[in-house]
Design a protein around this motif. Structure first.
Motif, PDB file in Angstrom:
ATOM      1  N   ALA A 153      21.488  -3.154   0.046  1.00 27.92           N
ATOM      2  CA  ALA A 153      21.324  -1.774  -0.414  1.00 27.92           C
ATOM      3  C   ALA A 153      20.771  -1.763  -1.838  1.00 27.92           C
ATOM      4  O   ALA A 153      19.813  -1.029  -2.144  1.00 27.92           O
ATOM      5  CB  ALA A 153      22.662  -1.054  -0.366  1.00 27.92           C
ATOM      6  N   LEU A 154      21.329  -2.627  -2.700  1.00 25.61           N
ATOM      7  CA  LEU A 154      20.851  -2.664  -4.090  1.00 25.61           C
ATOM      8  C   LEU A 154      19.421  -3.162  -4.155  1.00 25.61           C
ATOM      9  O   LEU A 154      18.603  -2.662  -4.940  1.00 25.61           O
ATOM     10  CB  LEU A 154      21.755  -3.580  -4.920  1.00 25.61           C
ATOM     11  CG  LEU A 154      23.118  -3.009  -5.273  1.00 25.61           C
ATOM     12  CD1 LEU A 154      23.938  -4.050  -5.981  1.00 25.61           C
ATOM     13  CD2 LEU A 154      22.938  -1.798  -6.163  1.00 25.61           C
ATOM     14  N   LEU A 155      19.118  -4.165  -3.303  1.00 28.90           N
ATOM     15  CA  LEU A 155      17.764  -4.728  -3.327  1.00 28.90           C
ATOM     16  C   LEU A 155      16.747  -3.685  -2.912  1.00 28.90           C
ATOM     17  O   LEU A 155      15.699  -3.508  -3.569  1.00 28.90           O
ATOM     18  CB  LEU A 155      17.710  -5.938  -2.398  1.00 28.90           C
ATOM     19  CG  LEU A 155      16.434  -6.753  -2.421  1.00 28.90           C
ATOM     20  CD1 LEU A 155      16.169  -7.243  -3.834  1.00 28.90           C
ATOM     21  CD2 LEU A 155      16.548  -7.935  -1.481  1.00 28.90           C
ATOM     22  N   SER A 156      17.050  -2.954  -1.853  1.00 33.50           N
ATOM     23  CA  SER A 156      16.057  -1.956  -1.426  1.00 33.50           C
ATOM     24  C   SER A 156      15.960  -0.824  -2.441  1.00 33.50           C
ATOM     25  O   SER A 156      14.870  -0.316  -2.695  1.00 33.50           O
ATOM     26  CB  SER A 156      16.358  -1.434  -0.024  1.00 33.50           C
ATOM     27  OG  SER A 156      17.709  -1.181   0.134  1.00 33.50           O
ATOM     28  N   GLU A 157      17.090  -0.478  -3.049  1.00 29.19           N
ATOM     29  CA  GLU A 157      17.045   0.558  -4.072  1.00 29.19           C
ATOM     30  C   GLU A 157      16.177   0.113  -5.246  1.00 29.19           C
ATOM     31  O   GLU A 157      15.312   0.866  -5.734  1.00 29.19           O
ATOM     32  CB  GLU A 157      18.457   0.879  -4.556  1.00 29.19           C
ATOM     33  CG  GLU A 157      18.500   2.090  -5.455  1.00 29.19           C
ATOM     34  CD  GLU A 157      19.771   2.151  -6.267  1.00 29.19           C
ATOM     35  OE1 GLU A 157      20.526   1.165  -6.257  1.00 29.19           O
ATOM     36  OE2 GLU A 157      19.982   3.176  -6.931  1.00 29.19           O
ATOM     37  N   ALA A 158      16.399  -1.136  -5.694  1.00 28.19           N
ATOM     38  CA  ALA A 158      15.633  -1.647  -6.830  1.00 28.19           C
ATOM     39  C   ALA A 158      14.152  -1.680  -6.501  1.00 28.19           C
ATOM     40  O   ALA A 158      13.298  -1.368  -7.349  1.00 28.19           O
ATOM     41  CB  ALA A 158      16.136  -3.039  -7.200  1.00 28.19           C
ATOM     42  N   LEU A 159      13.819  -2.047  -5.251  1.00 24.82           N
ATOM     43  CA  LEU A 159      12.401  -2.123  -4.890  1.00 24.82           C
ATOM     44  C   LEU A 159      11.797  -0.733  -4.759  1.00 24.82           C
ATOM     45  O   LEU A 159      10.652  -0.513  -5.152  1.00 24.82           O
ATOM     46  CB  LEU A 159      12.228  -2.909  -3.591  1.00 24.82           C
ATOM     47  CG  LEU A 159      12.360  -4.422  -3.749  1.00 24.82           C
ATOM     48  CD1 LEU A 159      12.367  -5.089  -2.399  1.00 24.82           C
ATOM     49  CD2 LEU A 159      11.219  -4.965  -4.585  1.00 24.82           C
ATOM     50  N   PHE A 160      12.539   0.212  -4.212  1.00 24.84           N
ATOM     51  CA  PHE A 160      12.003   1.563  -4.068  1.00 24.84           C
ATOM     52  C   PHE A 160      11.764   2.217  -5.430  1.00 24.84           C
ATOM     53  O   PHE A 160      10.905   3.074  -5.571  1.00 24.84           O
ATOM     54  CB  PHE A 160      12.961   2.434  -3.255  1.00 24.84           C
ATOM     55  CG  PHE A 160      12.881   2.167  -1.776  1.00 24.84           C
ATOM     56  CD1 PHE A 160      11.650   1.933  -1.170  1.00 24.84           C
ATOM     57  CD2 PHE A 160      14.020   2.168  -0.994  1.00 24.84           C
ATOM     58  CE1 PHE A 160      11.576   1.687   0.182  1.00 24.84           C
ATOM     59  CE2 PHE A 160      13.934   1.921   0.358  1.00 24.84           C
ATOM     60  CZ  PHE A 160      12.712   1.673   0.947  1.00 24.84           C
ATOM     61  N   GLN A 161      12.533   1.801  -6.420  1.00 25.51           N
ATOM     62  CA  GLN A 161      12.402   2.413  -7.736  1.00 25.51           C
ATOM     63  C   GLN A 161      11.667   1.520  -8.718  1.00 25.51           C
ATOM     64  O   GLN A 161      11.754   1.724  -9.926  1.00 25.51           O
ATOM     65  CB  GLN A 161      13.796   2.739  -8.283  1.00 25.51           C
ATOM     66  CG  GLN A 161      14.491   3.811  -7.475  1.00 25.51           C
ATOM     67  CD  GLN A 161      15.852   4.124  -8.018  1.00 25.51           C
ATOM     68  OE1 GLN A 161      16.408   3.346  -8.773  1.00 25.51           O
ATOM     69  NE2 GLN A 161      16.389   5.266  -7.623  1.00 25.51           N
ATOM     70  N   ALA A 162      10.960   0.522  -8.184  1.00 23.57           N
ATOM     71  CA  ALA A 162      10.311  -0.438  -9.079  1.00 23.57           C
ATOM     72  C   ALA A 162       9.200   0.234  -9.870  1.00 23.57           C
ATOM     73  O   ALA A 162       8.534   1.163  -9.402  1.00 23.57           O
ATOM     74  CB  ALA A 162       9.760  -1.595  -8.257  1.00 23.57           C
ATOM     75  N   LYS A 163       9.003  -0.275 -11.108  1.00 22.45           N
ATOM     76  CA  LYS A 163       7.916   0.244 -11.955  1.00 22.45           C
ATOM     77  C   LYS A 163       6.570  -0.098 -11.342  1.00 22.45           C
ATOM     78  O   LYS A 163       5.637   0.692 -11.342  1.00 22.45           O
ATOM     79  CB  LYS A 163       8.030  -0.375 -13.359  1.00 22.45           C
ATOM     80  CG  LYS A 163       9.110   0.257 -14.202  1.00 22.45           C
ATOM     81  CD  LYS A 163       8.518   1.328 -15.118  1.00 22.45           C
ATOM     82  CE  LYS A 163       9.578   2.292 -15.595  1.00 22.45           C
ATOM     83  NZ  LYS A 163      10.648   1.656 -16.362  1.00 22.45           N
TER      84      LYS A 163
END
Lengths: 254, 90, 239
Positions: A195-205
């Motif tokens: 969940a954290l990984l996909s969140e981090a990727l969806f919000q990546a700069k």
């Protein structure tokens, strides 16, 4: 370059009290809800008429009872073990309903991922099968059938007896608790990770990385459905091993 | 990266050194603990499927026994996982 | 590209942290996290840790910095240590559920199930007896039917026999009558033929006698003529 900031492990496992100054947190809430939900199901089931063919909630409750009877008791203890059905039914329901909040939104935490719950259950099972064995065979008989299994050459008892002692007294409750606990905690941590990984990727700069986030998201969906299976399987295995241990204490192999 | 890591190793306090070693060995602990049960469960399930295919009428019994066997075998890997958590976070 | 944030105190390297550029995190020593004590009710412990005292980060700043939601960072953060209150709550819930199921709900449900199964079993047995009754009734009926059929066929046979005998009797009567009539007719025919033959023979004899008288002048012997006529007539009749 991106780095996933994994939160401190206790922040996903240790929960604050819901009300201040009252020792009642999410895990306790899940345990209480498990009791409430299962007793409500059975209460509603009992209130329906038993004359005609069961429908709805009564059918569901009877299905669970028959699953415990045919799938757990009859497979491991035989007809003599049917008196244990309410205990094993309680155990199965309680563990299942403690496991399943791991995938339910807003709970997202299996109560059994805290060592307290499986440890209590395993210690209880340990006490119960030892007491049952002593009740059925007497102290000497129980110790003899547990520590000196028949059909072993006399000389080998030097080797077999300590192993059997460690297995029956220490390893059984320990592995029973650790199996449930570690399965649920591993599942929980996996879900958090993806969940954290996909969140981090969806919000990546970096905009290129955003579509990549779909991959951990699919993994998250897959793992969630896998956890449905694991929640059931662990409850089933815990109840079945309990039945096996109690059955073994009641009827020693000759 | 490697240079920094070496720098950390050279200049780290004893507590950090212990943490680093614990993190590394935690990874090894789980990795090594997963090998045996992995082989074991694969063998177990393979044999069970063979038995079920050979005697479909005994499938229910075989499945129950298979789950029991998986539970016992899997416990080893899970103990490795617990050791991982203990090393990493305790 | 990652940035390395190096914390130094008294010329000694305390902490190295690698961060990506977009992270707004400030440096914080690992010790601060490990040694921070936050009580479970959310109140921080009285004594700030040495790291916090050195002005790196207070626990509140830490929590806001790491963005913890509802987590409690414990004094000795061991994620697998059992917590007494959770054990007590779950034990209480389990025992309550067990008592409810074992003494109230399960026996009731089981009794209902057993009663229904007994009902079904007795229904099945009742259906079996009804079926057996029906089968015996069918057997009786078939037996009766067979008896009736046998009787009927006997009656039909008897009737047929009487009819046959009557018909035979009538037939013989009729035959006898026919035979009698035929015999009478035969007799009459024979008599008529004999009469006709006698007349023809007499006429032929007369003609032959007259012819012979005319030819020879004298009347032939009647017996000779008679014999000749009879022979001629018989040869003509046989021809």
């Amino acid at each position: 370059m991106i780095a996933l900031d994994f939160p401190e492990i206790n922040s996903i496992l240790v929960w604050k009290d819901i009300f201040p100054n009252f020792p009642f947190n999410k895990v306790a809430l899940i345990a209480v809800l498990a009791t409430l939900i299962s007793s409500t199901i059975f209460l509603l089931a009992v209130r329906q008429s038993h004359k005609e063919a069961p429908k709805g909630i009564r059918n569901f409750a009877e299905m669970i009872v028959e699953f415990v009877e045919d799938g757990i008791v009859m497979q491991t203890m035989g007809k003599d073990g049917l008196a244990w059905t309410p205990f094993l039914l309680t155990m199965f329901l309680f563990i299942y309903l403690c496991n399943v909040p791991g995938i339910i939104p807003f709970f997202q935490m299996p109560a059994t991922a805290r060592m307290a719950v499986p440890m209590f259950l395993a210690l209880m099972v340990w006490v119960i099968y030892n007491v049952t064995g002593i009740k059925h065979q007497g102290v000497g008989g129980y110790l003899k059938s547990t520590l000196f299994p028949p059909g072993v050459p006399k000389a080998l008892y030097i080797l077999v007896t300590p192993i059997e002692f460690i297995s029956a007294i220490i390893v059984r409750p320990f592995s029973l608790a650790v199996r449930l606990f570690a399965n649920m905690m591993a599942g929980h941590i996996l879900l958090v990770t993806f969940a954290l990984l996909s969140e981090a990727l969806f919000q990546a700069k970096d905009k290129v990385l955003i579509p990549v986030g779909i991959l951990p998201f699919f993994m998250l969906v897959f793992l969630t459905s896998f956890e449905v299976l694991v929640a059931f399987l662990q409850a089933y295995i815990f109840a079945m091993l309990t039945a096996v241990y109690i059955g073994g204490a009641t009827h020693p192999e000759h | 990266m490697e240079a920094i890591a070496r720098l950390v190793a050279a200049e780290a306090t004893p507590a950090e050194l212990k943490n680093n070693a614990a993190a590394a060995s935690a990874g090894y602990a789980y990795g090594l603990a997963a090998i045996g049960p992995g082989i074991g469960i694969g063998y177990l399930v393979g044999k069970s499927v063979e038995a079920m295919a050979r005697q479909p009428e005994a499938a229910g019994m075989v499945r129950t026994t298979m789950f029991l066997g998986i539970a016992f075998t899997e416990a080893l890997a899970l103990i490795g996982f617990v050791v991982f958590i203990l090393l990493k976070f305790a | 590209m990652p940035t390395a944030i190096v914390t130094q105190s008294n010329g000694r390297l305390v902490h190295v942290r690698l961060v990506s550029e977009d992270t707004t995190d400030t440096t914080m020593p690992v010790e601060a996290i490990n040694e921070t004590t936050v009580l479970e009710d959310g109140v921080t412990s009285g004594e700030p840790t040495p790291a916090a005292q050195s002005g790196e980060a207070t626990p509140e700043q830490l929590r806001s910095a790491t963005g913890e939601v509802e987590a409690t960072v414990k004094a000795a953060p061991n994620p697998i240590a059992p917590t007494p209150k959770e054990a007590l709550w779950s034990a209480g819930s389990f025992i309550v559920l067990f008592v409810i199921l074992r003494y109230f709900l399960f026996p009731k449900l089981k009794k209902g199930m057993d009663a229904r199964y007994a009902d079904i079993r007795s229904d099945i047995e009742g259906a079996d007896t009804v079926k057996a009754d029906a089968q015996s009734a069918v057997a009786d009926y078939e037996k009766a039917l067979a008896a009736i059929r046998v009787e009927a066929s006997g009656r039909i046979d008897a009737a047929r026999q009487t009819v046959d005998t009557e018909r035979n009797a009538q037939l013989t009567q009729v035959n006898a009558r026919i035979a009698a009539a035929r015999a009478e007719a035969d007799q009459q025919t024979a008599a008529a033929r004999a009469a006709a033959q006698g007349q023809v023979a007499a006429a032929v004899a007369q003609v032959a006698t007259m012819a012979a008288q005319l030819a020879s002048g004298r009347a032939p012997d009647a017996a000779v003529v008679q014999a000749a006529v009879t022979a001629a007539m018989e040869s003509a009749g046989s021809r």
